[in-house]
Design a protein around this motif. Sequence first.
Motif, PDB file in Angstrom:
ATOM      1  N   LEU A   1      -7.487   2.235  -8.010  1.00 28.44           N
ATOM      2  CA  LEU A   1      -6.436   1.829  -8.939  1.00 28.44           C
ATOM      3  C   LEU A   1      -5.440   0.944  -8.210  1.00 28.44           C
ATOM      4  O   LEU A   1      -4.765   1.393  -7.278  1.00 28.44           O
ATOM      5  CB  LEU A   1      -5.726   3.062  -9.504  1.00 28.44           C
ATOM      6  N   HIS A   2      -5.375  -0.318  -8.633  1.00 29.64           N
ATOM      7  CA  HIS A   2      -4.474  -1.294  -8.024  1.00 29.64           C
ATOM      8  C   HIS A   2      -3.396  -1.700  -9.019  1.00 29.64           C
ATOM      9  O   HIS A   2      -3.624  -1.699 -10.231  1.00 29.64           O
ATOM     10  CB  HIS A   2      -5.244  -2.565  -7.620  1.00 29.64           C
ATOM     11  N   ASN A   3      -2.251  -2.106  -8.516  1.00 28.37           N
ATOM     12  CA  ASN A   3      -1.156  -2.601  -9.324  1.00 28.37           C
ATOM     13  C   ASN A   3      -1.494  -4.021  -9.792  1.00 28.37           C
ATOM     14  O   ASN A   3      -1.556  -4.948  -8.989  1.00 28.37           O
ATOM     15  CB  ASN A   3       0.140  -2.597  -8.504  1.00 28.37           C
ATOM     16  N   LYS A   4      -1.710  -4.157 -11.087  1.00 28.53           N
ATOM     17  CA  LYS A   4      -2.139  -5.437 -11.662  1.00 28.53           C
ATOM     18  C   LYS A   4      -1.148  -6.561 -11.373  1.00 28.53           C
ATOM     19  O   LYS A   4      -1.527  -7.670 -11.008  1.00 28.53           O
ATOM     20  CB  LYS A   4      -2.328  -5.282 -13.174  1.00 28.53           C
TER      21      LYS A   4
ATOM     22  N   GLU B   1      -5.093   7.940  -0.868  1.00 28.13           N
ATOM     23  CA  GLU B   1      -3.940   7.161  -1.301  1.00 28.13           C
ATOM     24  C   GLU B   1      -3.548   6.300  -0.116  1.00 28.13           C
ATOM     25  O   GLU B   1      -3.393   6.801   0.991  1.00 28.13           O
ATOM     26  CB  GLU B   1      -2.801   8.100  -1.683  1.00 28.13           C
TER      27      GLU B   1
ATOM     28  N   TYR C   1      -7.528  -2.711 -12.204  1.00 28.76           N
ATOM     29  CA  TYR C   1      -6.155  -3.209 -12.124  1.00 28.76           C
ATOM     30  C   TYR C   1      -5.372  -2.649 -13.307  1.00 28.76           C
ATOM     31  O   TYR C   1      -5.744  -2.861 -14.458  1.00 28.76           O
ATOM     32  CB  TYR C   1      -6.161  -4.733 -12.112  1.00 28.76           C
TER      33      TYR C   1
ATOM     34  N   TRP D   1      -2.472   1.831  -3.273  1.00 27.71           N
ATOM     35  CA  TRP D   1      -3.589   2.018  -4.177  1.00 27.71           C
ATOM     36  C   TRP D   1      -4.105   3.436  -4.056  1.00 27.71           C
ATOM     37  O   TRP D   1      -3.878   4.120  -3.079  1.00 27.71           O
ATOM     38  CB  TRP D   1      -4.695   0.994  -3.941  1.00 27.71           C
TER      39      TRP D   1
ATOM     40  N   ASN E   1       0.471   0.671 -14.562  1.00 32.77           N
ATOM     41  CA  ASN E   1       1.244   1.767 -13.986  1.00 32.77           C
ATOM     42  C   ASN E   1       0.290   2.673 -13.207  1.00 32.77           C
ATOM     43  O   ASN E   1      -0.429   3.487 -13.801  1.00 32.77           O
ATOM     44  CB  ASN E   1       1.955   2.549 -15.090  1.00 32.77           C
ATOM     45  N   GLN E   2       0.283   2.537 -11.901  1.00 34.27           N
ATOM     46  CA  GLN E   2      -0.664   3.273 -11.069  1.00 34.27           C
ATOM     47  C   GLN E   2      -0.480   4.788 -11.168  1.00 34.27           C
ATOM     48  O   GLN E   2      -1.469   5.521 -11.241  1.00 34.27           O
ATOM     49  CB  GLN E   2      -0.527   2.850  -9.608  1.00 34.27           C
ATOM     50  N   GLU E   3       0.741   5.261 -11.147  1.00 32.80           N
ATOM     51  CA  GLU E   3       0.984   6.701 -11.176  1.00 32.80           C
ATOM     52  C   GLU E   3       0.515   7.316 -12.492  1.00 32.80           C
ATOM     53  O   GLU E   3      -0.116   8.376 -12.504  1.00 32.80           O
ATOM     54  CB  GLU E   3       2.467   7.025 -10.926  1.00 32.80           C
TER      55      GLU E   3
ATOM     56  N   SER F   1      -1.724   6.005 -14.515  1.00 37.19           N
ATOM     57  CA  SER F   1      -3.173   5.869 -14.545  1.00 37.19           C
ATOM     58  C   SER F   1      -3.829   6.957 -13.697  1.00 37.19           C
ATOM     59  O   SER F   1      -4.845   7.545 -14.086  1.00 37.19           O
ATOM     60  CB  SER F   1      -3.585   4.479 -14.059  1.00 37.19           C
ATOM     61  N   LEU F   2      -3.245   7.234 -12.539  1.00 36.95           N
ATOM     62  CA  LEU F   2      -3.761   8.305 -11.679  1.00 36.95           C
ATOM     63  C   LEU F   2      -3.722   9.637 -12.419  1.00 36.95           C
ATOM     64  O   LEU F   2      -4.698  10.410 -12.376  1.00 36.95           O
ATOM     65  CB  LEU F   2      -2.953   8.382 -10.387  1.00 36.95           C
TER      66      LEU F   2
END
Length: 126
Positions: A57-60, A33, A11, A42, A14-16, A18-19
Amino acid sequence: MINIVGQIMLYVNNQEESLKFWTEKAGFSLISEQDNGQGMKWFEIAPTKDAQTSIVLHNKELVAQFSPEVNLGTPSLLFFTKDLDQMYKDFSDKNITVGEVVNVPEGRVFNFADDEGNYFAIVEKK
């Protein structure tokens, strides 16, 4: 009977970003994706395209909103490499925050942080 860990949920704020960290700096591959069309998306990443276990990767913030009972803490992940010295150099050269290489009963290991300050570790397994 469970025979494999399939996915690990990570979690992030910032998903982008983090990616980008995981794919551009840590060398992971984007496996898929997903976007449910209702605000939830995700990214599934893995060290290789054919890895048996992946990280999602999820949006916390959204997970906390829709599933307040979920533990949003960062999992303690230990990755394996066959060449710790090269991995350490690669991570250092990419300005990834790394700790010192230390000897533990399992072998030589160092920790590193993603761009959100979550720490993970890599141990040498030949």
